[in-house]
Design a protein around this motif. Structure first.
Motif, PDB file in Angstrom:
ATOM      1  N   CYS A 109       0.815  -1.221   0.000  1.00  0.00           N
ATOM      2  CA  CYS A 109       0.000   0.000   0.000  1.00  0.00           C
ATOM      3  C   CYS A 109       0.845   1.266   0.000  1.00  0.00           C
ATOM      4  N   LEU A 110       2.147   1.141   0.279  1.00  0.00           N
ATOM      5  CA  LEU A 110       3.051   2.280   0.149  1.00  0.00           C
ATOM      6  C   LEU A 110       3.470   2.515  -1.301  1.00  0.00           C
ATOM      7  N   ALA A 111       3.265   1.508  -2.152  1.00  0.00           N
ATOM      8  CA  ALA A 111       3.731   1.599  -3.535  1.00  0.00           C
ATOM      9  C   ALA A 111       3.135   2.781  -4.308  1.00  0.00           C
ATOM     10  N   PRO A 112       1.841   3.129  -4.120  1.00  0.00           N
ATOM     11  CA  PRO A 112       1.343   4.312  -4.850  1.00  0.00           C
ATOM     12  C   PRO A 112       2.130   5.575  -4.547  1.00  0.00           C
ATOM     13  N   VAL A 113       2.585   5.740  -3.305  1.00  0.00           N
ATOM     14  CA  VAL A 113       3.382   6.912  -2.942  1.00  0.00           C
ATOM     15  C   VAL A 113       4.719   6.884  -3.684  1.00  0.00           C
ATOM     16  N   THR A 114       5.369   5.727  -3.672  1.00  0.00           N
ATOM     17  CA  THR A 114       6.646   5.583  -4.358  1.00  0.00           C
ATOM     18  C   THR A 114       6.485   5.796  -5.862  1.00  0.00           C
ATOM     19  N   ALA A 115       5.409   5.267  -6.420  1.00  0.00           N
ATOM     20  CA  ALA A 115       5.182   5.399  -7.860  1.00  0.00           C
ATOM     21  C   ALA A 115       4.999   6.856  -8.274  1.00  0.00           C
ATOM     22  N   VAL A 116       4.307   7.636  -7.432  1.00  0.00           N
ATOM     23  CA  VAL A 116       4.108   9.059  -7.752  1.00  0.00           C
ATOM     24  C   VAL A 116       5.437   9.796  -7.770  1.00  0.00           C
ATOM     25  N   VAL A 117       6.354   9.415  -6.877  1.00  0.00           N
ATOM     26  CA  VAL A 117       7.666  10.051  -6.829  1.00  0.00           C
ATOM     27  C   VAL A 117       8.509   9.653  -8.044  1.00  0.00           C
ATOM     28  N   GLU A 118       8.474   8.365  -8.414  1.00  0.00           N
ATOM     29  CA  GLU A 118       9.337   7.877  -9.488  1.00  0.00           C
ATOM     30  C   GLU A 118       8.758   8.126 -10.878  1.00  0.00           C
ATOM     31  N   TYR A 119       7.437   7.992 -11.024  1.00  0.00           N
ATOM     32  CA  TYR A 119       6.775   8.171 -12.322  1.00  0.00           C
ATOM     33  C   TYR A 119       5.539   9.050 -12.154  1.00  0.00           C
ATOM     34  N   PRO A 120       5.735  10.326 -11.829  1.00  0.00           N
ATOM     35  CA  PRO A 120       4.580  11.182 -11.511  1.00  0.00           C
ATOM     36  C   PRO A 120       3.566  11.302 -12.643  1.00  0.00           C
ATOM     37  N   LEU A 121       4.025  11.389 -13.886  1.00  0.00           N
ATOM     38  CA  LEU A 121       3.096  11.564 -15.004  1.00  0.00           C
ATOM     39  C   LEU A 121       2.265  10.305 -15.266  1.00  0.00           C
ATOM     40  N   LEU A 122       2.776   9.152 -14.860  1.00  0.00           N
ATOM     41  CA  LEU A 122       2.031   7.904 -15.045  1.00  0.00           C
ATOM     42  C   LEU A 122       1.159   7.594 -13.826  1.00  0.00           C
ATOM     43  N   ALA A 123       1.719   7.743 -12.637  1.00  0.00           N
ATOM     44  CA  ALA A 123       1.026   7.298 -11.430  1.00  0.00           C
ATOM     45  C   ALA A 123      -0.012   8.292 -10.931  1.00  0.00           C
ATOM     46  N   ALA A 124       0.273   9.586 -11.030  1.00  0.00           N
ATOM     47  CA  ALA A 124      -0.647  10.580 -10.488  1.00  0.00           C
ATOM     48  C   ALA A 124      -2.047  10.497 -11.101  1.00  0.00           C
ATOM     49  N   ILE A 293       2.607  -2.635  -8.936  1.00  0.00           N
ATOM     50  CA  ILE A 293       2.421  -2.840  -7.497  1.00  0.00           C
ATOM     51  C   ILE A 293       1.605  -1.691  -6.905  1.00  0.00           C
ATOM     52  N   ALA A 294       1.735  -0.485  -7.495  1.00  0.00           N
ATOM     53  CA  ALA A 294       0.946   0.652  -7.019  1.00  0.00           C
ATOM     54  C   ALA A 294      -0.541   0.412  -7.228  1.00  0.00           C
TER      55      ALA A 294
END
Length: 367
Positions: A109-124, A293-294
């Motif tokens: 459940c922490l993965a969405p936070v990490t994904a926003v940091v690493e791939y903001p245009l994809l995850a946000a 995983i996000a």
């Protein structure tokens, strides 16, 4: 898909596992529903998939993982053939079982936070879609997030995301390797969370809506089918828990005796999903791993909330529950055995010690 790949499955093996899980769920859902004229929903274990994702720190080979899957299936079948074992598993204290599951789910459940940091245009955009639908129509929040993720992945990978992928459904045999450490660190936690997080709540849901389903039939059939499907890449199938309420409730049909038709329809739909396993595998393989995983983290967020609530609802057991959660969430590996097992062991020891200590103090006061 993320769970199977984390424990070493190739794209072909993960696709085979997804297909097998869909077909196994379909066959058992349709067969048991027709046999007992009840809405029996058999699905793959979502908490079990979370256990696989959490196994990344152990560096597990897929052959060893398959051996652990097979052992898990045999243990579930034994719960049906040996009622005492089934009763023992169902008596695992709820705070400890819930805390272990929460510890497994927490890093995911922490993965969405990490994904926003690493791939903001994809995850946000995925998270925004999830939040929007969670406010307007919670039932559709996760499917909408999955659709948004698919769009993002295709945009990220370009037109070549299907190149070289086997789109047609495939079955691939995987020889099991029986590694004692992997069986203890993966197979036993998979068995426990499947029983405590899926099968036991599933029976509660069925009983809530007036269905007395024979436990032996469920445990033996799902256990044996899981063991057979393990060598083809599937982890485990079990009685549905929360989603069982869809086919057992009056929303499926006002007539209690006709709701089994909804379960049979769901089983047929599983076959259709299984035929798309190759496309799903290609899509997952084209994505940055953290993005997949996000999406899984968003999907199991509700399960995390439920697990934490169950772990902490009894004040007397909060300390052992928190200890179980912390050890499990730490991801530590000792003697080749993963954190889920150690979390369960530590929580059980603390619960026994505190219970013993409290009984002694109670005895002194009584005198």
């Amino acid at each position: 898909m993320a769970g199977l790949q984390v424990v070493g499955a190739t794209d072909a093996q993960a696709s085979s596992g997804l297909l097998v899980l869909c077909i196994a769920s379909a066959a058992l859902t349709i067969g048991l529903s027709l046999r007992y004229r009840m809405p029996v929903s058999i699905v793959w274990s979502t908490p079990g998939a979370a256990v696989l994702v959490a196994a990344v720190s152990g560096g597990i080979g897929f052959g060893s993982a398959v051996g652990a899957f097979l052992v898990c299936g045999v243990l579930i079948a034994l719960c049906g053939l040996w009622p005492a074992l089934g009763r023992a598993i169902t008596r695992i204290p709820k705070p400890i079982a819930s805390a272990m599951l929460a510890g497994i789910l927490f890093p995911i459940c922490l993965a969405p936070v990490t994904a926003v940091v690493e791939y903001p245009l994809l995850a946000a955009p995925i998270i925004v879609v999830w939040l929007l639908l969670f406010r307007l129509s919670p039932r559709w929040a996760v499917p909408a997030a999955m659709l948004a993720a698919a769009v993002a992945i295709v945009a990220y990978a370009g037109t070549g995301w299907l190149a070289g992928s086997a789109i047609a459904p495939t079955i691939e045999f995987v020889a099991p390797v029986f590694d004692p450490f992997v069986i203890v660190s993966l197979g036993l936690p998979l068995f426990i969370v499947t029983m405590a997080g899926q099968n036991v709540p599933g029976f509660v849901v069925m009983k809530t809506f007036g269905y007395e389903l024979p436990a032996r039939a469920v445990f033996v059939s799902t256990g044996l089918v899981s063991a057979a499907g393990a060598v083809l890449g599937g982890h485990v199938v079990n009685l549905a828990a929360i989603t069982a309420a869809i086919t057992t409730s009056p929303e499926a049909h006002p007539d209690h005796s006709k709701r089994w038709v909804a379960a049979v329809s769901a089983g047929a739909t599983f076959i259709v999903l299984g035929l798309g396993a190759g496309v799903a595998t290609a899509l997952v393989s084209a994505a940055p791993p953290i993005l997949i995983i996000a999406v899984a983290g968003l999907a199991v967020l509700g399960a995390l909330v439920t697990s934490i609530t169950g772990a902490l609802e009894e004040p007397a057991h909060r300390v052992p529950a928190i200890a179980t959660f912390l050890v499990t969430a730490s991801g530590l590996v000792v003697a080749g055995i993963g954190s889920a097992f150690w979390g369960l062991l530590v929580g059980a020891i603390i619960m026994l010690w505190l219970g013993f200590d409290q009984s002694r103090r109670g005895g002194v006061r009584a005198r």
